[in-house]
Design an enzyme around this catalytic site. Structure first.
Site, PDB file in Angstrom:
ATOM      1  N   LYS A  10       0.834  -1.206   0.000  1.00  0.00           N
ATOM      2  CA  LYS A  10       0.000   0.000   0.000  1.00  0.00           C
ATOM      3  C   LYS A  10       0.874   1.265   0.000  1.00  0.00           C
ATOM      4  O   LYS A  10       0.587   2.213  -0.733  1.00  0.00           O
ATOM      5  CB  LYS A  10      -0.899  -0.033   1.238  1.00  0.00           C
ATOM      6  CG  LYS A  10      -1.784   1.165   1.421  1.00  0.00           C
ATOM      7  CD  LYS A  10      -2.810   0.913   2.513  1.00  0.00           C
ATOM      8  CE  LYS A  10      -2.192   0.792   3.905  1.00  0.00           C
ATOM      9  NZ  LYS A  10      -1.926   2.086   4.549  1.00  0.00           N
ATOM     10  N   ARG A  85     -10.482   4.664   9.753  1.00  0.00           N
ATOM     11  CA  ARG A  85     -10.101   3.392  10.349  1.00  0.00           C
ATOM     12  C   ARG A  85     -11.347   2.686  10.897  1.00  0.00           C
ATOM     13  O   ARG A  85     -11.333   1.479  11.109  1.00  0.00           O
ATOM     14  CB  ARG A  85      -9.093   3.643  11.479  1.00  0.00           C
ATOM     15  CG  ARG A  85      -8.205   2.458  11.803  1.00  0.00           C
ATOM     16  CD  ARG A  85      -7.241   2.795  12.906  1.00  0.00           C
ATOM     17  NE  ARG A  85      -6.204   3.732  12.491  1.00  0.00           N
ATOM     18  CZ  ARG A  85      -5.062   3.378  11.927  1.00  0.00           C
ATOM     19  NH1 ARG A  85      -4.803   2.106  11.692  1.00  0.00           N
ATOM     20  NH2 ARG A  85      -4.174   4.267  11.583  1.00  0.00           N
ATOM     21  N   ARG A 124      12.672 -10.363   6.715  1.00  0.00           N
ATOM     22  CA  ARG A 124      13.565  -9.231   6.975  1.00  0.00           C
ATOM     23  C   ARG A 124      14.621  -9.590   8.031  1.00  0.00           C
ATOM     24  O   ARG A 124      14.317 -10.212   9.037  1.00  0.00           O
ATOM     25  CB  ARG A 124      12.759  -8.039   7.496  1.00  0.00           C
ATOM     26  CG  ARG A 124      12.285  -7.085   6.448  1.00  0.00           C
ATOM     27  CD  ARG A 124      11.271  -6.155   7.064  1.00  0.00           C
ATOM     28  NE  ARG A 124      11.871  -5.382   8.143  1.00  0.00           N
ATOM     29  CZ  ARG A 124      12.255  -4.113   8.001  1.00  0.00           C
ATOM     30  NH1 ARG A 124      12.088  -3.500   6.861  1.00  0.00           N
ATOM     31  NH2 ARG A 124      12.789  -3.472   9.004  1.00  0.00           N
ATOM     32  N   ARG A 157      14.167  -8.905  13.853  1.00  0.00           N
ATOM     33  CA  ARG A 157      13.566  -8.055  14.885  1.00  0.00           C
ATOM     34  C   ARG A 157      12.309  -8.693  15.439  1.00  0.00           C
ATOM     35  O   ARG A 157      11.629  -9.432  14.738  1.00  0.00           O
ATOM     36  CB  ARG A 157      13.178  -6.692  14.297  1.00  0.00           C
ATOM     37  CG  ARG A 157      14.327  -5.771  14.086  1.00  0.00           C
ATOM     38  CD  ARG A 157      13.762  -4.412  13.684  1.00  0.00           C
ATOM     39  NE  ARG A 157      14.839  -3.526  13.282  1.00  0.00           N
ATOM     40  CZ  ARG A 157      14.786  -2.688  12.255  1.00  0.00           C
ATOM     41  NH1 ARG A 157      13.694  -2.633  11.516  1.00  0.00           N
ATOM     42  NH2 ARG A 157      15.787  -1.915  11.973  1.00  0.00           N
ATOM     43  N   ARG A 168      -0.579  -8.766  14.397  1.00  0.00           N
ATOM     44  CA  ARG A 168      -0.920  -7.504  13.724  1.00  0.00           C
ATOM     45  C   ARG A 168      -1.989  -7.733  12.663  1.00  0.00           C
ATOM     46  O   ARG A 168      -2.900  -6.923  12.496  1.00  0.00           O
ATOM     47  CB  ARG A 168       0.330  -6.930  13.037  1.00  0.00           C
ATOM     48  CG  ARG A 168       1.156  -6.026  13.920  1.00  0.00           C
ATOM     49  CD  ARG A 168       2.477  -5.710  13.271  1.00  0.00           C
ATOM     50  NE  ARG A 168       2.365  -4.773  12.162  1.00  0.00           N
ATOM     51  CZ  ARG A 168       3.312  -4.596  11.240  1.00  0.00           C
ATOM     52  NH1 ARG A 168       4.416  -5.333  11.274  1.00  0.00           N
ATOM     53  NH2 ARG A 168       3.167  -3.710  10.303  1.00  0.00           N
TER      54      ARG A 168
END
Ligand SMILES: [Zn+2]
Length: 218
Positions: A10, A85, A124, A157, A168
């Site tokens: 996005k 939202r 990542r 991380r 999430r």
């Protein structure tokens, strides 16, 4: 208006749309910060919440965003990201635009399946010395687990761990599914396949917006 899970692209599409159309870009965080820094009456109200370490209420965020949409810079249009939202915010946005005699062109959903998001984000790795960023699949270091630039160790991380990403995504779905449905019911939702290349998604979005512009003229 842009919607979509983390990692579906996005943000990349937002950058391209800003380039394409030269429109102001409003992400909730940026708008809120600008209002607070500018010391506007609404900004001062928002600042009081931030100072107390509380979340800025939905309706106050709506008023801050609406104030910006009513400003001369947004006269020719705008790109919204991360707002609305909630359905209450979507309704506030719709009412405010109706008062200005205009309406939202489209809600653009850049979507990707959860497993694809997890694959992209959990790959990542960052080096412990200088935070150089790699991806095990898309941008691997020459030697696995070692930074090309400084030889330090690469780590994953906490934010990039699969279980954190899944949490999430859970929050995202819970918050966003009703909103997606709300826009779909009003004929404003357009879906884009975020698993395609950013170029493909971009040209698909452009074609969709061009069609919508033509329909608006006739
Ligand atoms: Zn490094």
């Amino acid at each position: 208006m842009l919607l979509g899970p983390p990692g579906a692209g996005k943000g990349t599409q937002a950058e391209r749309l800003i380039d394409d159309f030269d429109l102001p870009y409003y992400a909730t965080g940026n708008i809120l910060r600008a209002a607070i820094d500018g010391g506007t009456p609404l900004g001062r109200e928002a600042h009081a919440y931030v100072e107390r370490g509380e979340l800025v209420p939905d309706d106050l965020i709506s008023r801050v965003v609406v104030e910006r949409l009513d400003s001369p810079e947004a006269e020719d249009g705008f790109i919204l990201d991360g707002f609305p939202r909630t359905i209450a915010q979507a309704e506030a946005l719709q009412d405010a635009l109706a008062k200005q005699g205009r309406s939202l062109t489209a809600a653009l959903l850049v979507d990707a399946p959860d497993e694809e998001v997890v694959r992209r984000l959990s790959g990542r790795r960052v080096c412990v010395k200088h935070n150089h960023v790699y991806h095990v699949e898309f941008d691997p270091p020459k030697t696995p687990g070692v930074c090309d630039q400084d030889g330090s160790r690469l780590v994953q991380r906490e934010d990039d761990k699969p279980e954190t990403i899944r949490n999430r995504l859970g929050v995202y779905h819970e918050q966003t599914e009703p909103l997606i449905q709300w826009y779909d019911e009003r004929g404003l939702l357009r879906r884009f396949d975020g698993t395609r290349s950013p170029e493909d998604v971009h040209s698909h979005i452009r074609a969709t917006l061009a069609t919508l512009a033509l329909e608006a003229e006739t």
